[in-house]
Motif scaffolding. Structure first.
Motif, PDB file in Angstrom:
ATOM      1  N   SER A  71      41.477  18.921  32.858  1.00 31.91           N
ATOM      2  CA  SER A  71      42.536  19.396  31.988  1.00 31.91           C
ATOM      3  C   SER A  71      41.994  19.614  30.586  1.00 31.91           C
ATOM      4  CB  SER A  71      43.676  18.380  31.905  1.00 31.91           C
ATOM      5  OG  SER A  71      44.240  18.177  33.163  1.00 31.91           O
ATOM      6  N   PHE A  72      42.551  20.553  29.877  1.00 36.87           N
ATOM      7  CA  PHE A  72      42.189  20.807  28.493  1.00 36.87           C
ATOM      8  C   PHE A  72      43.357  20.384  27.616  1.00 36.87           C
ATOM      9  CE2 PHE A  72      39.200  23.413  30.628  1.00 36.87           C
ATOM     10  CZ  PHE A  72      38.131  23.582  29.762  1.00 36.87           C
ATOM     11  N   ILE A  73      43.039  19.701  26.515  1.00 31.30           N
ATOM     12  CA  ILE A  73      44.063  19.344  25.557  1.00 31.30           C
ATOM     13  C   ILE A  73      43.611  19.797  24.185  1.00 31.30           C
ATOM     14  CG2 ILE A  73      44.990  17.389  26.843  1.00 31.30           C
ATOM     15  CD1 ILE A  73      43.380  15.550  25.008  1.00 31.30           C
ATOM     16  N   ASN A  74      44.567  20.076  23.285  1.00 25.04           N
ATOM     17  CA  ASN A  74      44.202  20.534  21.957  1.00 25.04           C
ATOM     18  C   ASN A  74      44.094  19.359  20.993  1.00 25.04           C
ATOM     19  OD1 ASN A  74      46.780  19.917  21.104  1.00 25.04           O
ATOM     20  ND2 ASN A  74      47.471  22.011  20.964  1.00 25.04           N
ATOM     21  N   LYS A  75      43.854  19.660  19.724  1.00 19.46           N
ATOM     22  CA  LYS A  75      43.590  18.613  18.735  1.00 19.46           C
ATOM     23  C   LYS A  75      44.787  17.703  18.488  1.00 19.46           C
ATOM     24  CE  LYS A  75      44.465  21.782  14.921  1.00 19.46           C
ATOM     25  NZ  LYS A  75      43.868  22.500  13.818  1.00 19.46           N
ATOM     26  N   TYR A  76      46.001  18.119  18.860  1.00 18.23           N
ATOM     27  CA  TYR A  76      47.174  17.263  18.713  1.00 18.23           C
ATOM     28  C   TYR A  76      47.506  16.544  20.018  1.00 18.23           C
ATOM     29  CZ  TYR A  76      47.657  19.914  14.446  1.00 18.23           C
ATOM     30  OH  TYR A  76      47.412  20.492  13.237  1.00 18.23           O
ATOM     31  N   PHE A  77      46.571  16.546  20.959  1.00 16.83           N
ATOM     32  CA  PHE A  77      46.702  15.901  22.261  1.00 16.83           C
ATOM     33  C   PHE A  77      47.817  16.507  23.102  1.00 16.83           C
ATOM     34  CE2 PHE A  77      44.606  12.813  19.535  1.00 16.83           C
ATOM     35  CZ  PHE A  77      43.432  12.647  20.261  1.00 16.83           C
ATOM     36  N   ASN A  78      48.074  17.786  22.893  1.00 20.72           N
ATOM     37  CA  ASN A  78      48.982  18.530  23.756  1.00 20.72           C
ATOM     38  C   ASN A  78      48.160  19.155  24.874  1.00 20.72           C
ATOM     39  OD1 ASN A  78      51.345  18.155  22.241  1.00 20.72           O
ATOM     40  ND2 ASN A  78      50.745  19.778  20.847  1.00 20.72           N
ATOM     41  N   LYS A  79      48.692  19.126  26.059  1.00 20.31           N
ATOM     42  CA  LYS A  79      47.998  19.730  27.192  1.00 20.31           C
ATOM     43  C   LYS A  79      48.296  21.224  27.223  1.00 20.31           C
ATOM     44  CE  LYS A  79      47.476  19.264  32.149  1.00 20.31           C
ATOM     45  NZ  LYS A  79      47.993  18.629  33.351  1.00 20.31           N
ATOM     46  N   PHE A  80      47.255  22.040  27.333  1.00 20.35           N
ATOM     47  CA  PHE A  80      47.442  23.480  27.473  1.00 20.35           C
ATOM     48  C   PHE A  80      48.106  23.773  28.806  1.00 20.35           C
ATOM     49  CE2 PHE A  80      45.417  24.100  23.692  1.00 20.35           C
ATOM     50  CZ  PHE A  80      44.029  24.047  23.663  1.00 20.35           C
ATOM     51  N   VAL A  81      48.937  24.824  28.831  1.00 20.09           N
ATOM     52  CA  VAL A  81      49.577  25.271  30.064  1.00 20.09           C
ATOM     53  C   VAL A  81      49.149  26.714  30.285  1.00 20.09           C
ATOM     54  CG1 VAL A  81      51.771  25.745  31.221  1.00 20.09           C
ATOM     55  CG2 VAL A  81      51.572  23.754  29.718  1.00 20.09           C
ATOM     56  N   TYR A  82      48.631  27.003  31.476  1.00 16.78           N
ATOM     57  CA  TYR A  82      48.221  28.356  31.840  1.00 16.78           C
ATOM     58  C   TYR A  82      49.240  28.894  32.833  1.00 16.78           C
ATOM     59  CZ  TYR A  82      43.939  27.163  29.503  1.00 16.78           C
ATOM     60  OH  TYR A  82      43.044  26.780  28.545  1.00 16.78           O
ATOM     61  N   TYR A  83      49.819  30.056  32.510  1.00 12.36           N
ATOM     62  CA  TYR A  83      50.896  30.621  33.320  1.00 12.36           C
ATOM     63  C   TYR A  83      50.515  32.030  33.748  1.00 12.36           C
ATOM     64  CZ  TYR A  83      55.624  32.021  34.647  1.00 12.36           C
ATOM     65  OH  TYR A  83      56.723  32.453  35.334  1.00 12.36           O
ATOM     66  N   ASP A  84      50.661  32.296  35.045  1.00 10.75           N
ATOM     67  CA  ASP A  84      50.386  33.616  35.605  1.00 10.75           C
ATOM     68  C   ASP A  84      51.687  34.407  35.616  1.00 10.75           C
ATOM     69  OD1 ASP A  84      49.903  35.840  37.270  1.00 10.75           O
ATOM     70  OD2 ASP A  84      48.407  34.733  38.422  1.00 10.75           O
ATOM     71  N   LEU A  85      51.750  35.469  34.816  1.00 10.14           N
ATOM     72  CA  LEU A  85      52.968  36.273  34.694  1.00 10.14           C
ATOM     73  C   LEU A  85      53.299  37.036  35.972  1.00 10.14           C
ATOM     74  CD1 LEU A  85      52.408  37.691  31.104  1.00 10.14           C
ATOM     75  CD2 LEU A  85      54.124  36.008  31.791  1.00 10.14           C
ATOM     76  N   GLU A  86      52.264  37.471  36.710  1.00 11.29           N
ATOM     77  CA  GLU A  86      52.503  38.222  37.950  1.00 11.29           C
ATOM     78  C   GLU A  86      53.016  37.315  39.061  1.00 11.29           C
ATOM     79  OE1 GLU A  86      48.911  40.320  38.925  1.00 11.29           O
ATOM     80  OE2 GLU A  86      49.158  41.728  37.269  1.00 11.29           O
ATOM     81  N   ALA A  87      52.357  36.185  39.257  1.00 11.23           N
ATOM     82  CA  ALA A  87      52.750  35.257  40.315  1.00 11.23           C
ATOM     83  C   ALA A  87      53.932  34.381  39.897  1.00 11.23           C
ATOM     84  CB  ALA A  87      51.566  34.375  40.708  1.00 11.23           C
ATOM     85  N   LYS A  88      54.239  34.366  38.598  1.00 13.58           N
ATOM     86  CA  LYS A  88      55.329  33.560  38.035  1.00 13.58           C
ATOM     87  C   LYS A  88      55.162  32.080  38.398  1.00 13.58           C
ATOM     88  CE  LYS A  88      58.785  37.240  37.954  1.00 13.58           C
ATOM     89  NZ  LYS A  88      58.559  37.743  36.674  1.00 13.58           N
ATOM     90  N   ARG A  89      53.962  31.555  38.103  1.00 14.95           N
ATOM     91  CA  ARG A  89      53.700  30.149  38.385  1.00 14.95           C
ATOM     92  C   ARG A  89      52.681  29.583  37.400  1.00 14.95           C
ATOM     93  NH1 ARG A  89      48.955  29.099  41.135  1.00 14.95           N
ATOM     94  NH2 ARG A  89      47.859  30.953  41.779  1.00 14.95           N
ATOM     95  N   VAL A  90      52.769  28.284  37.214  1.00 12.74           N
ATOM     96  CA  VAL A  90      51.817  27.565  36.369  1.00 12.74           C
ATOM     97  C   VAL A  90      50.556  27.338  37.180  1.00 12.74           C
ATOM     98  CG1 VAL A  90      51.379  25.402  35.140  1.00 12.74           C
ATOM     99  CG2 VAL A  90      53.649  26.434  35.064  1.00 12.74           C
ATOM    100  N   LEU A  91      49.396  27.570  36.565  1.00 10.47           N
ATOM    101  CA  LEU A  91      48.126  27.366  37.255  1.00 10.47           C
ATOM    102  C   LEU A  91      47.736  25.892  37.168  1.00 10.47           C
ATOM    103  CD1 LEU A  91      46.233  30.492  35.903  1.00 10.47           C
ATOM    104  CD2 LEU A  91      47.492  30.265  38.037  1.00 10.47           C
ATOM    105  N   GLU A  92      47.153  25.381  38.241  1.00 13.33           N
ATOM    106  CA  GLU A  92      46.744  23.973  38.296  1.00 13.33           C
ATOM    107  C   GLU A  92      45.608  23.680  37.308  1.00 13.33           C
ATOM    108  OE1 GLU A  92      47.771  21.427  40.533  1.00 13.33           O
ATOM    109  OE2 GLU A  92      49.473  22.726  40.966  1.00 13.33           O
ATOM    110  N   HIS A  93      44.660  24.606  37.210  1.00 15.59           N
ATOM    111  CA  HIS A  93      43.486  24.417  36.370  1.00 15.59           C
ATOM    112  C   HIS A  93      43.278  25.669  35.526  1.00 15.59           C
ATOM    113  CE1 HIS A  93      42.454  20.910  38.729  1.00 15.59           C
ATOM    114  NE2 HIS A  93      42.600  21.639  39.821  1.00 15.59           N
ATOM    115  N   ARG A  94      42.525  25.512  34.447  1.00 20.27           N
ATOM    116  CA  ARG A  94      42.188  26.661  33.623  1.00 20.27           C
ATOM    117  C   ARG A  94      41.266  27.566  34.425  1.00 20.27           C
ATOM    118  NH1 ARG A  94      38.969  29.638  30.846  1.00 20.27           N
ATOM    119  NH2 ARG A  94      39.244  30.112  28.652  1.00 20.27           N
ATOM    120  N   PRO A  95      41.581  28.872  34.481  1.00 21.67           N
ATOM    121  CA  PRO A  95      40.697  29.797  35.193  1.00 21.67           C
ATOM    122  C   PRO A  95      39.328  29.856  34.510  1.00 21.67           C
ATOM    123  CG  PRO A  95      42.791  30.845  34.628  1.00 21.67           C
ATOM    124  CD  PRO A  95      42.759  29.523  33.945  1.00 21.67           C
TER     125      PRO A  95
END
Length: 179
Positions: free
Chosen positions: A21-45
């Motif tokens: 998982s990737f988190i930013n400097k404020y310890f928020n977890k990044f969310v990767y979303y596929d607009l075509e499939a309309k789903r959140v990706l499990e891992h960063r591509p």
């Protein structure tokens, strides 16, 4: 070897790798979303993100997007929209403010939304600059917070808790939401 390369790159851009998982400097977890499939990706591509994949800087930002997407078509939502507050001069560089969402509500009318879990000094300063230098944008800015204790009150424009965002959009933009 490959994970070391990603770890070094993540440190360079102000993020950390925890497991996969990737988190930013404020310890928020990044969310990767596929607009075509309309789903959140499990891992960063791996590699560069495809055009149909959006990276949200926090779960709150993704939740705000989900509310907006109920009322407006994706084509009318600009992600991480850049607003130039001060142009480059010979003495200083450009000062920009990146608002999380710019939403086209009707012909040449826009709504600006910012997801804020924590108001930093930098964000506060840029919002004040926005108020002074771009009052037409500032008047259409809504700051959305996750919890009522993070509600920013009257010192910031139209701040609302996440659970009230539906009502704000319905009451103010219900006539504009169908195209």
């Amino acid at each position: 070897m490959r994970s070391d390369k990603f770890h070094n790159r993540a440190k360079f851009i102000g993020a950390q790798v925890i497991g996969r998982s990737f988190i930013n400097k404020y310890f928020n977890k990044f969310v990767y979303y596929d607009l075509e499939a309309k789903r959140v990706l499990e891992h960063r591509p791996l590699g560069a993100l495809r055009k149909n994949v959006i990276r949200f800087d926090s779960q709150l930002e993704f939740e705000v997007f989900r509310v907006i997407a109920r009322y407006f078509p994706i084509e009318h939502i600009d992600f991480h929209f850049k607003i130039e507050l001060k142009p480059k001069t010979q003495y200083s560089g450009t000062t920009n403010y990146f608002v999380d969402f710019r939403v086209k509500t009707s012909l040449n009318e826009y709504l600006f939304l910012e997801a804020k879990g924590l108001m930093t000094k930098e964000a506060s300063l840029k919002i004040k600059l926005l108020e002074i230098l771009k009052p037409e944008i500032h008047s259409k800015l809504i700051i959305c917070s996750a919890k009522k204790e993070f509600y920013f009150g009257k010192s910031y424009p139209s701040s609302v808790p996440l659970e009230s965002l539906n009502n704000v959009i319905l009451s103010n933009y219900a006539t504009h939401r169908r195209y």
